[in-house]
Scaffold this motif. Sequence first.
Motif, short mmCIF file in Angstrom:
data_model
loop_
_atom_site.label_atom_id
_atom_site.label_comp_id
_atom_site.label_asym_id
_atom_site.label_seq_id
_atom_site.Cartn_x
_atom_site.Cartn_y
_atom_site.Cartn_z
N PRO A 92 0.94 -1.20 -0.22
CA PRO A 92 -0.11 -0.12 -0.34
C PRO A 92 0.86 1.15 0.05
O PRO A 92 0.38 2.01 -0.65
CB PRO A 92 -0.69 -0.22 1.23
CG PRO A 92 -0.87 -1.54 1.78
CD PRO A 92 0.45 -2.18 0.91
N TYR A 95 1.84 1.65 -3.33
CA TYR A 95 1.01 2.25 -3.78
C TYR A 95 0.15 3.62 -4.03
O TYR A 95 0.27 4.01 -4.99
CB TYR A 95 -0.21 1.40 -4.16
CG TYR A 95 -1.72 0.98 -4.89
CD1 TYR A 95 -1.82 0.62 -6.08
CD2 TYR A 95 -3.06 1.91 -4.92
CE1 TYR A 95 -3.07 0.71 -7.17
CE2 TYR A 95 -3.34 2.53 -5.77
CZ TYR A 95 -3.80 1.21 -6.86
OH TYR A 95 -4.54 1.71 -7.56
N THR A 96 0.54 4.02 -3.02
CA THR A 96 0.23 5.65 -2.59
C THR A 96 1.36 6.50 -3.53
O THR A 96 1.27 7.74 -3.75
CB THR A 96 0.82 6.18 -1.04
OG1 THR A 96 -1.05 5.34 -0.66
CG2 THR A 96 0.07 7.14 -0.74
N ASP A 99 -0.22 6.49 -6.64
CA ASP A 99 -0.46 7.44 -7.17
C ASP A 99 -0.37 8.79 -7.33
O ASP A 99 -1.11 9.52 -7.67
CB ASP A 99 -1.71 7.59 -5.69
CG ASP A 99 -2.92 7.89 -5.79
OD1 ASP A 99 -3.75 8.48 -6.81
OD2 ASP A 99 -3.00 9.02 -5.10
N PRO A 113 -5.94 4.55 -2.95
CA PRO A 113 -4.83 3.60 -2.66
C PRO A 113 -5.53 3.39 -1.37
O PRO A 113 -5.17 1.86 -1.27
CB PRO A 113 -3.66 4.83 -2.31
CG PRO A 113 -4.08 5.86 -3.18
CD PRO A 113 -5.04 5.86 -3.36
#
Length: 324
Positions: A92, A95-96, A99, A113
């Motif tokens: 995560p 992924y953030t 993003d 996210p």
Amino acid sequence: MTRNIPFRDLKLVLLYPSDYFDPCNVHALFIDEAESFMNSGVDIYTLQEYVNVADKDQPKINFSLRKYGCSDVIIELPRGLAFLYRGFIVDPRSYTKIDNLLKSCGSYFLLRPEFYSHTTFMPNWYDKLVDPYSGFPPLTMKTTFIDGGDNDGQLRRSLNLNENNLMSLGKVFIKDWVKAAKPVDECAIYHNASLSNCLTAIDLLRKHNTQIYGGLSVRRFIEIEPFSFTRVFVFNSNQYILDNTLQPHRIVTSITGNNFYDHVASMLHGNPEYHHCCYDTAVDSNTKRRIVIDLESISTASLSYGWTVSKFTQIVSREYINGT
């Protein structure tokens, strides 16, 4: 069911991990899917992961973005793009970071996210299915979660604290908290969740996946009815399965209905973080009830169990691009 497309006015594009040696090309495992979308008129981008060694004490993982087939790193994107990531699981935090990279270039992820995290890590969706609402049996099998991430000491302490609860499960299936990373199934089944068996499972997970994601999930093992296993893709909260001719078919559901897919629809309806996901379902041979075996993000769901690149491309185009 009401359509619920995030960023309704944005154009959907696909983002794939890059080839290790050639960052302007898509990784070989995803090239067929990427080219299928490209042939349908969808723009494809590649994501390169690299380590910034400028800070020798704490090297940091960073990401760069390219248009498929182009060598130039992108620093600005056309306004109005919504990216759907398809590829390997990323944690995560990464992924953030991706993003934020997209936002800095003027675009967005289709799956925010927090939505990605909810569908990737089992503890986030388990409670929604084990207790969907009062009076209805659980939609998945009983599971005990062991905190500790990839730290042996923390995992062992958590296992000791949960010893009685774990042993009450009987025969178990042991893995980590994510669906996309797991050992060969038969290597993860144990007669009980003893400390010895859990430690063996940890070693196998590291052997197959290099790390433990989140912690351990110790799940009560069930025998499933032959030929009852089905993979369901959820796009815009619409559920799709393959019919008897192995063609994608949208399941007509009602959130007030009383069959299995209705109950899943009811859960989806109240939780937008699950409007874009994939889940596997089968019939428990003991109770004869259909249950959810596992759930994951649409970003990391593999195309198997009859789902092909062309079928997946067809439904994504219908739900997110053509709007028919």
